[in-house]
Design an enzyme around this catalytic site. Structure first.
Site, PDB file in Angstrom:
ATOM      1  N   TYR A  33      43.468  50.307 -47.435  1.00 26.58           N
ATOM      2  CA  TYR A  33      43.341  51.379 -48.676  1.00 26.58           C
ATOM      3  C   TYR A  33      44.829  51.992 -48.828  1.00 26.58           C
ATOM      4  O   TYR A  33      45.590  51.792 -48.196  1.00 26.58           O
ATOM      5  CB  TYR A  33      42.194  52.478 -48.482  1.00 26.58           C
ATOM      6  CG  TYR A  33      42.894  53.689 -47.569  1.00 26.58           C
ATOM      7  CD1 TYR A  33      42.901  53.412 -46.077  1.00 26.58           C
ATOM      8  CD2 TYR A  33      43.094  54.688 -48.082  1.00 26.58           C
ATOM      9  CE1 TYR A  33      43.339  54.402 -45.321  1.00 26.58           C
ATOM     10  CE2 TYR A  33      43.641  55.871 -47.393  1.00 26.58           C
ATOM     11  CZ  TYR A  33      43.537  55.690 -45.818  1.00 26.58           C
ATOM     12  OH  TYR A  33      44.121  56.564 -45.230  1.00 26.58           O
ATOM     13  N   LYS A 147      47.332  50.628 -42.668  1.00 23.67           N
ATOM     14  CA  LYS A 147      46.593  51.705 -43.734  1.00 23.67           C
ATOM     15  C   LYS A 147      44.977  51.264 -43.700  1.00 23.67           C
ATOM     16  O   LYS A 147      44.683  50.578 -44.807  1.00 23.67           O
ATOM     17  CB  LYS A 147      46.983  52.113 -44.932  1.00 23.67           C
ATOM     18  CG  LYS A 147      46.814  53.531 -45.401  1.00 23.67           C
ATOM     19  CD  LYS A 147      47.802  53.997 -46.468  1.00 23.67           C
ATOM     20  CE  LYS A 147      47.197  55.189 -47.134  1.00 23.67           C
ATOM     21  NZ  LYS A 147      46.899  56.268 -46.357  1.00 23.67           N
ATOM     22  N   GLU A 179      52.210  62.595 -36.076  1.00 29.18           N
ATOM     23  CA  GLU A 179      52.000  62.604 -37.505  1.00 29.18           C
ATOM     24  C   GLU A 179      50.735  63.491 -37.368  1.00 29.18           C
ATOM     25  O   GLU A 179      50.051  63.500 -36.422  1.00 29.18           O
ATOM     26  CB  GLU A 179      51.770  61.326 -38.073  1.00 29.18           C
ATOM     27  CG  GLU A 179      50.789  60.274 -37.773  1.00 29.18           C
ATOM     28  CD  GLU A 179      50.662  59.103 -38.446  1.00 29.18           C
ATOM     29  OE1 GLU A 179      50.964  58.981 -39.763  1.00 29.18           O
ATOM     30  OE2 GLU A 179      49.986  58.037 -38.029  1.00 29.18           O
ATOM     31  N   LEU A 203      52.057  56.115 -39.961  1.00 24.23           N
ATOM     32  CA  LEU A 203      52.023  55.268 -41.148  1.00 24.23           C
ATOM     33  C   LEU A 203      53.169  55.591 -41.829  1.00 24.23           C
ATOM     34  O   LEU A 203      53.577  56.626 -41.736  1.00 24.23           O
ATOM     35  CB  LEU A 203      50.756  55.642 -41.894  1.00 24.23           C
ATOM     36  CG  LEU A 203      50.620  55.270 -43.300  1.00 24.23           C
ATOM     37  CD1 LEU A 203      49.993  53.972 -43.079  1.00 24.23           C
ATOM     38  CD2 LEU A 203      50.017  56.120 -44.105  1.00 24.23           C
TER      39      LEU A 203
HETATM   40  N1  PDD Z   1      47.054  59.852 -46.137  1.00 25.73           N
HETATM   41  N2  PDD Z   1      50.085  59.366 -41.989  1.00 25.73           N
HETATM   42  C1  PDD Z   1      48.704  59.392 -42.262  1.00 25.73           C
HETATM   43  C2  PDD Z   1      47.768  58.678 -41.005  1.00 25.73           C
HETATM   44  C3  PDD Z   1      48.265  59.104 -43.334  1.00 25.73           C
HETATM   45  O1  PDD Z   1      46.869  58.792 -43.716  1.00 25.73           O
HETATM   46  C4  PDD Z   1      49.051  59.475 -44.686  1.00 25.73           C
HETATM   47  C5  PDD Z   1      48.446  59.421 -46.225  1.00 25.73           C
HETATM   48  C6  PDD Z   1      50.157  59.764 -44.625  1.00 25.73           C
HETATM   49  C7  PDD Z   1      51.240  60.086 -45.668  1.00 25.73           C
HETATM   50  O2  PDD Z   1      51.739  58.787 -46.400  1.00 25.73           O
HETATM   51  P1  PDD Z   1      51.938  59.047 -47.926  1.00 25.73           P
HETATM   52  O3  PDD Z   1      53.196  59.923 -48.032  1.00 25.73           O
HETATM   53  O4  PDD Z   1      52.203  57.656 -48.370  1.00 25.73           O
HETATM   54  O5  PDD Z   1      50.700  59.495 -48.741  1.00 25.73           O
HETATM   55  C8  PDD Z   1      50.941  59.650 -43.125  1.00 25.73           C
HETATM   56  C9  PDD Z   1      46.567  59.540 -47.535  1.00 25.73           C
HETATM   57  C10 PDD Z   1      46.780  60.529 -48.560  1.00 25.73           C
HETATM   58  C11 PDD Z   1      44.709  59.704 -47.204  1.00 25.73           C
HETATM   59  O6  PDD Z   1      44.497  59.030 -46.245  1.00 25.73           O
HETATM   60  O7  PDD Z   1      44.195  60.212 -48.279  1.00 25.73           O
END
Ligand code: PDD
Length: 280
Positions: A33, A147, A179, A203
């Site tokens: 996703y 992801k 994270e 991620l």
């Molecule tokens: N989550 N780390 C994890 C485990 C994440 O799920 C996310 C983002 C990030 C930050 O990535 P980005 O800056 O590309 O949004 C880091 C999304 C928002 C979610 O799961 O809804």
């Protein structure tokens, strides 16, 4: 204004969207996703999100189904149909519906789902006062860079944070803070901005990359290295980055204040720089 869905080539109201109970996303979590947001009608960093979607697809032997230009057109159309200036565009690709069997089905069409919902931004007050986080042991697998829709450890960690009255849970593996359940983590330690390196245990966040770029633009050194939990607790500043989190100051970790317990100077400046990038 409606919440919109796109399912395998067709647009419809979100409430009418359906997939098969034999979809491998539902049966096995066999899917990937992306969550993209829009600011004032513009889709934020669409290229970067599509690149990461492609990397996740490649890692799991999934097809992207559409070309990048087609993806862009579909996302713009989905967003346009919703009419929300500030929206969350959620994309999911699964290996599709097939009789339940662990090994990959031979001839299955992947399922492509997009949903568009209104985004409620974090409050100004949270940005001004800062948020608190807890730490939890990292129960995830060894490919956190993909992801994938398998998010059990993430949702369990987030639930733990919410019941503790905290905004986010930070995963700790072998003594290192990696994270958040849905965000990346940064600290300012002895005047230097530190964040864990990309690799299999985090991620590669799009907002993370942006924050590193903004820091370097302001000539702040950024070091990508593991952060031992004790170092995080002794940091001058801690902040999170993420699509919906943006750049958010953290003022308490496991109940202990960070710095003087208020958002730090570097975090506040980075957030202001970030706001400049999203204003057309
Ligand atoms: N989550 N780390 C994890 C485990 C994440 O799920 C996310 C983002 C990030 C930050 O990535 P980005 O800056 O590309 O949004 C880091 C999304 C928002 C979610 O799961 O809804």
């Amino acid at each position: 204004m409606p919440n919109i869905a796109f399912v395998n080539g067709r647009f419809m109201p979100l409430a009418q969207a359906r997939v098969s109970v034999e979809d491998r996303g539902f049966q096995f979590g066999d899917g990937i996703y992306e969550l993209i947001r829009t600011y004032g009608g513009r889709v934020f960093h669409i290229e970067d999100h599509l690149r990461r979607l492609e990397q996740s697809a490649e890692a799991l032997g999934l097809s992207m189904v559409y070309s990048k230009s087609r993806w862009k057109a579909i996302l713009e159309k989905a967003h346009g149909r919703s009419g929300y200036p500030d929206a969350k565009l959620y994309i999911q690709i699964t290996r599709g519906a097939a009789p339940r069997d662990h090994s990959f089905p031979k001839k299955t069409r992947p399922s492509v789902i997009i949903t568009v919902r209104k985004l409620t931004p974090l409050s100004d007050q949270l940005h001004e006062k800062g948020a608190s986080v807890i730490t939890v042991p990292d129960l995830r697998w060894g490919r956190c860079d993909i992801k994938s829709v398998n998010l059990l450890p993430n949702i369990m960690a987030r639930e733990k944070a919410r019941s503790a009255g905290a905004f986010e849970a930070l995963f700790v593996r072998d003594g290192l803070v990696l994270e958040g359940a849905g965000s990346n983590v940064f600290a300012v330690i002895q005047g230097r901005i530190v964040t864990p390196p990309n690799g299999p245990f985090i991620l590669s966040g799009i907002t993370r990359d942006l924050a590193i770029g903004l820091a370097r633009e302001a000539r702040d050194p950024v070091i990508e290295k593991g952060i031992p939990l004790e170092e995080l607790l002794g940091a001058e500043e801690v902040f999170l980055t993420g699509t919906t989190t943006e750049i958010l100051p953290i003022v308490k970790v496991d109940g202990k204040p960070i710095g003087d317990g208020r958002p730090g100077r570097t975090t506040r400046r980075l957030y202001q720089q970030f706001l400049q990038t999203i204003r057309p």
